[in-house]
Scaffold this active site. Structure first.
Site, PDB file in Angstrom:
ATOM      1  N   GLY A  77      -1.742  -3.680   8.528  1.00  0.00           N
ATOM      2  CA  GLY A  77      -2.957  -4.655   8.706  1.00  0.00           C
ATOM      3  C   GLY A  77      -2.979  -4.956   7.092  1.00  0.00           C
ATOM      4  N   ARG A  89       0.688  -1.076  -0.197  1.00  0.00           N
ATOM      5  CA  ARG A  89      -0.149   0.041   0.068  1.00  0.00           C
ATOM      6  C   ARG A  89       0.738   1.342   0.046  1.00  0.00           C
ATOM      7  NH1 ARG A  89      -5.054   0.948  -1.387  1.00  0.00           N
ATOM      8  NH2 ARG A  89      -5.375  -1.407  -0.876  1.00  0.00           N
ATOM      9  N   HIS A 149      -5.238  -3.910   4.585  1.00  0.00           N
ATOM     10  CA  HIS A 149      -5.046  -2.860   3.676  1.00  0.00           C
ATOM     11  C   HIS A 149      -3.802  -2.337   3.505  1.00  0.00           C
ATOM     12  CE1 HIS A 149      -6.250   1.372   2.055  1.00  0.00           C
ATOM     13  NE2 HIS A 149      -7.277   0.561   1.604  1.00  0.00           N
ATOM     14  N   CYS A 150      -2.827  -2.381   4.415  1.00  0.00           N
ATOM     15  CA  CYS A 150      -1.676  -1.854   4.394  1.00  0.00           C
ATOM     16  C   CYS A 150      -0.593  -2.855   3.362  1.00  0.00           C
ATOM     17  CB  CYS A 150      -0.921  -1.999   5.691  1.00  0.00           C
ATOM     18  SG  CYS A 150      -1.656  -0.772   7.042  1.00  0.00           S
ATOM     19  N   ILE A 151      -0.866  -3.897   3.263  1.00  0.00           N
ATOM     20  CA  ILE A 151      -0.036  -5.032   2.611  1.00  0.00           C
ATOM     21  C   ILE A 151      -0.795  -5.234   1.109  1.00  0.00           C
ATOM     22  CG2 ILE A 151       0.677  -6.134   4.601  1.00  0.00           C
ATOM     23  CD1 ILE A 151      -1.083  -8.445   3.771  1.00  0.00           C
TER      24      ILE A 151
END
Length: 344
Positions: A329, A87, A331-333
């Protein structure tokens, strides 16, 4: 204005991009830590792949491990990596004035030149993804990460004061300078400035306040907000500040924003201190929502809220505790690549 516009995450997607964890912070210090990281990143990839194709960027040193963990349906692209937070290190995909997919390549500097971070490889990953995706690159001089923005697809963007105006990211940049660059690159005609992010995310191994664990748009005019209900947690006043900021805000259409509280987990601490576990950090993908689970009683209520806010989409939960222990989390990856839109 350039005619570029970042679509909502709910728009149709061609694929989702990820990066496989490599030696360093995300893998951890032990062999068991490394296997846990690989298992978790792979679980997210496989959950996403039920709804959209997944391309995984893998460091050449980790190809054998990646092939061991990933199904044959997940495409692998080799490129040197420092870390695995796609992300933030990848590009932000937008539509041009004709509806074709274009990609914004922000400057990445290790979340504000953090002393523990290395980004000599990660700063080049956006260009790799742009090339592999076969889309036009739009460069930016602003230090920014995908986790630092959330859009409604109509020109509204959520940001935090502590990220885009971080002196270790963009020293001397005013609000108007940030807003001008967001208008040029993602078509943001209205910026909603939130005061800060969650407490742990503002500590040494955090991002200094990414918005994607604080608030997001499930649909225009509605904002899912991290709701820390326990006054013992330092994020309790943070939630109150965010609610106040959103009460005073409007969207790009000039309409008031309706807040939908998304409960924080009941768990308050882990071995490292106050948790920043957040159900806000989910990924919306074609026909689905890949949701964070924490083995917590609030998992059930949070999933119900997500089902209500994303009608017609299947909510699939993945245990996100190993991700948050490493600084992020679901969304971050992940980073979604939207489908082209004819005659935008």
């Amino acid at each position: 204005m350039t005619g570029l516009l970042m679509p909502s995450e709910t728009a149709p997607q061609d694929r989702v991009w990820m990066a496989f964890p490599t030696a360093g912070y995300s893998l951890g210090e032990t062999a068991d830590d490394a296997e846990e990281a690989r298992a978790t990143w792979s679980a997210v990839a496989h959950a996403v792949s039920d709804f959209a194709p997944v391309t995984m960027v893998v460091d050449p040193e980790d190809v054998r491990d990646a092939r061991r963990w990933l199904s044959v349906g997940i495409e692998v692209v080799e490129a040197p990596l420092n870390d695995a937070w796609m992300r933030d290190i990848g590009p932000t995909f937008v539509h041009d004035e004709h509806g074709a997919v274009t990609a914004v390549d922000w400057v990445f500097n290790g979340w504000g030149q953090q002393d523990w971070a290395r980004w000599d490889h990660d700063a080049r990953i956006a260009a790799v993804v742009v090339r592999e995706a076969g889309v036009v690159r739009v460069g930016s001089s602003m230090v920014n990460e995908g986790g630092g923005i959330h859009v409604d697809g109509l020109g509204t963007v959520l940001v935090t004061e502590t990220v885009q105006r971080d002196p270790q990211r963009n020293p001397g940049w005013s609000r108007s300078a940030v807003e001008d660059e967001l208008a040029r690159t993602i078509g943001a005609t209205h910026v909603v400035w939130l005061p800060r992010g969650l407490t742990r995310d503002s500590e040494r191994y955090g991002t200094r306040g990414h918005v994607d664990i604080v608030a997001t748009f499930p649909s225009p005019g509605r904002v899912l907000v991290h709701d820390q209900r326990d006054a013992a947690h330092p994020d309790h006043p943070v939630s109150a500040e965010i609610r106040t900021a959103l009460e005073e805000a409007v969207d790009a259409r000039g309409l008031a924003l309706e807040q939908v509280p998304l409960p924080a987990p009941q768990t308050l601490r882990d071995d490292e201190g106050w948790v920043d576990w957040s159900y806000v950090n989910h990924l919306v993908v074609n026909g689905g929502v890949i949701a964070c689970a924490f083995g917590d009683p609030q998992d059930v209520e949070a999933a119900a809220v997500l089902r209500d806010e994303y009608p017609g989409r299947e909510v699939v939960a993945v245990d996100a505790r190993p991700l948050f222990a490493r600084g992020g989390g679901i969304h971050c990856i992940t980073q979604q690549q939207p489908a082209a839109v004819a005659g935008r």
